[in-house]
Design a protein around this motif. Structure first.
Motif, short mmCIF file in Angstrom:
data_model
loop_
_atom_site.label_atom_id
_atom_site.label_comp_id
_atom_site.label_asym_id
_atom_site.label_seq_id
_atom_site.Cartn_x
_atom_site.Cartn_y
_atom_site.Cartn_z
N ASP A 1 15.74 7.07 8.74
CA ASP A 1 15.53 8.45 9.16
C ASP A 1 14.06 8.78 9.43
OD1 ASP A 1 14.91 8.15 6.49
OD2 ASP A 1 15.84 10.03 5.83
N SER A 2 13.24 7.77 9.69
CA SER A 2 11.84 8.03 9.99
C SER A 2 11.66 8.40 11.46
CB SER A 2 10.98 6.81 9.66
OG SER A 2 11.29 5.72 10.51
N GLU A 3 10.50 8.96 11.76
CA GLU A 3 10.09 9.27 13.13
C GLU A 3 8.75 8.58 13.39
OE1 GLU A 3 9.96 13.50 13.36
OE2 GLU A 3 12.13 13.75 13.15
N VAL A 4 8.36 8.56 14.64
CA VAL A 4 7.11 7.88 14.99
C VAL A 4 5.94 8.50 14.25
CG1 VAL A 4 5.48 7.44 16.87
CG2 VAL A 4 7.92 7.06 17.23
N ALA A 5 5.98 9.80 14.03
CA ALA A 5 4.88 10.47 13.32
C ALA A 5 4.66 9.89 11.93
CB ALA A 5 5.16 11.97 13.23
N ASP A 6 5.71 9.36 11.31
CA ASP A 6 5.58 8.77 9.98
C ASP A 6 4.80 7.46 10.00
OD1 ASP A 6 7.22 10.79 8.68
OD2 ASP A 6 8.91 9.88 9.75
N LEU A 7 4.65 6.88 11.18
CA LEU A 7 3.91 5.63 11.34
C LEU A 7 2.44 5.86 11.66
CD1 LEU A 7 6.54 3.79 13.57
CD2 LEU A 7 6.11 3.32 11.15
N ALA A 8 2.04 7.11 11.76
CA ALA A 8 0.70 7.45 12.25
C ALA A 8 -0.44 6.72 11.53
CB ALA A 8 0.49 8.96 12.19
N PRO A 9 -0.43 6.63 10.19
CA PRO A 9 -1.53 5.90 9.54
C PRO A 9 -1.58 4.42 9.91
CG PRO A 9 -0.41 7.34 7.98
CD PRO A 9 0.45 7.28 9.20
N ILE A 10 -0.42 3.82 10.16
CA ILE A 10 -0.38 2.42 10.59
C ILE A 10 -0.96 2.30 11.99
CG2 ILE A 10 1.13 0.47 11.17
CD1 ILE A 10 3.05 1.50 9.01
N LEU A 11 -0.54 3.19 12.88
CA LEU A 11 -1.01 3.15 14.26
C LEU A 11 -2.51 3.40 14.34
CD1 LEU A 11 1.93 5.07 15.97
CD2 LEU A 11 1.62 2.61 15.71
N ALA A 12 -3.01 4.24 13.45
CA ALA A 12 -4.45 4.50 13.41
C ALA A 12 -5.22 3.32 12.83
CB ALA A 12 -4.73 5.76 12.59
N GLY A 13 -4.55 2.55 11.95
CA GLY A 13 -5.17 1.36 11.38
C GLY A 13 -6.23 1.62 10.34
N THR A 14 -6.37 2.85 9.88
CA THR A 14 -7.48 3.19 8.99
C THR A 14 -7.37 2.54 7.62
OG1 THR A 14 -6.26 5.21 8.44
CG2 THR A 14 -7.96 5.38 10.13
N ARG A 15 -6.13 2.27 7.17
CA ARG A 15 -5.95 1.65 5.86
C ARG A 15 -5.67 0.14 5.98
NH1 ARG A 15 -3.80 6.79 5.08
NH2 ARG A 15 -4.60 7.88 3.24
N LEU A 16 -5.66 -0.36 7.18
CA LEU A 16 -5.31 -1.76 7.42
C LEU A 16 -6.39 -2.43 8.25
CD1 LEU A 16 -1.54 -1.18 8.30
CD2 LEU A 16 -2.49 -1.79 6.07
N PRO A 17 -7.59 -2.57 7.71
CA PRO A 17 -8.71 -3.07 8.51
C PRO A 17 -8.59 -4.53 8.93
CG PRO A 17 -9.33 -2.90 6.19
CD PRO A 17 -8.00 -2.23 6.33
N SER A 18 -7.73 -5.30 8.23
CA SER A 18 -7.61 -6.73 8.54
C SER A 18 -6.38 -7.06 9.39
CB SER A 18 -7.53 -7.54 7.23
OG SER A 18 -8.68 -7.34 6.43
N LEU A 19 -5.60 -6.05 9.76
CA LEU A 19 -4.33 -6.29 10.44
C LEU A 19 -4.52 -6.98 11.78
CD1 LEU A 19 -1.32 -5.67 9.83
CD2 LEU A 19 -1.54 -3.75 11.42
#
Length: 322
Positions: A196-214
């Motif tokens: 039941d997620s939406e794209v908006a729930d992925l925003a921190p992943i898409l921004a990459g701010t918490r995943l500097p090594s991805l």
């Protein structure tokens, strides 16, 4: 498509099933060296004579667990009706006996044992909190899955396989601080099975701010694959990826076109779009635009299977749902 085979390899190690008994022909003399394989501990999901925790206790007694590097949790008792709370408690209680553990997979359960959408999961936070040296963690099953926002310094690969990933679990992953994470693989699934997620729930992943090594991002097996691709077309995280995987979902020409007309993708080594609903024209355009730049484009030669009602309504499906 369903999951019909157990993991054969995990953490670059061959998976070996810990036997039902450590006596007789399957005794300790036949077992491989503790650190050379990924050990799988499982019981029969239906009418097992042994609880998973008891099988794990035998494992702890029979194996030099100070050398075990990878552990796979297979089926526990009545996984279709019971969550892994006791499994998780047993693992956490044994953390001091597993100092070399670097990889853990929870729920290597195949369709004959329990369909992926029927697997009862639980809160995996205590595992990541207890095993601070883990480099790889995977979990299968979305029903009841809880993934709280957390920080883990060492984790390099995270895989969540579901037919429907709950929104709070998606948000928990997205809000987690995982500075070493190189590989993230989320099977988001469908609303029919709890996704039941939406794209908006992925925003921190898409921004990459918490995943500097991805470097490897898979947002796949989703009924909102077009919306995901539209968001990826301008997502900051894409610029530093090597592999982008939007496979296994309901991807149509709209999503593929958004990717092609968005930010450059020529820096990628691989763009994975297998299991899709793309026209031949878009498939050709993807190959012509990217393969000439050295990008490996994984795209099926034909559409994935779809159904059409008598009234002309077309139904498209993710690769792994039920």
């Amino acid at each position: 498509m369903t999951i019909g085979s157990h993991l054969r390899e995990f953490h670059d190690l061959p998976v070996v099933q810990f036997p039902d008994s450590v006596k007789g022909p399957e005794g300790t003399g036949r077992l491989p060296a503790p650190g050379e394989v990924a050990w799988s501990v499982a019981v029969d999901s239906y009418d097992s004579d042994e609880a998973w925790e008891d099988a794990f206790a035998r494992f702890l007694s029979a194996i030099d667990t100070t050398r075990v590097r990878a552990l796979v949790v297979g089926a526990w008792n009545e996984a279709y009706d019971s969550g892994p709370e006791r499994v998780i408690e047993a693992l956490v209680a044994a953390k001091d006996r597993l100092p070399a553990l670097r990889a853990l997979f929870l729920g290597d359960i195949v369709m004959e044992e329990c369909e992926i959408s029927w697997i009862n999961q639980g809160d995996v936070g205590p595992l990541l909190t207890a095993f601070t040296e883990l480099e790889e963690f995977g979990v299968r099953g979305g029903q009841g899955l809880v993934f709280p926002a957390l920080r883990h310094e060492r984790l390099r690969k995270l895989t969540v396989e579901t037919g429907g990933m709950p929104v709070e679990a998606v948000r928990g992953v997205a809000a987690s601080d995982l500075p070493a994470l190189v590989h993230l693989d989320l099977w988001l699934g469908t609303s029919e099975y709890g996704g039941d997620s939406e794209v908006a729930d992925l925003a921190p992943i898409l921004a990459g701010t918490r995943l500097p090594s991805l470097r490897h991002l898979a947002l796949r097996n989703s009924e909102m694959q077009d919306d995901i691709c539209t968001a990826l077309a301008s997502a900051p995280v894409v610029a530093r990826l090597e592999v982008l995987d939007v496979s296994m979902g309901v991807l149509t020409d709209d999503g593929a076109t958004a990717l092609l007309t968005g930010q450059p993708l020529t820096h990628l080594t691989t763009l994975d779009l297998h299991h899709n609903y793309l026209s031949s024209a878009i498939r050709d355009r993807l190959r012509d635009s990217l393969e000439a730049e050295g990008v490996q484009v994984d795209v099926d030669p034909d559409d994935a299977d779809s159904d059409e009602d008598d009234d002309g309504t077309v139904w498209r499906f993710v690769a792994v749902g039920e």
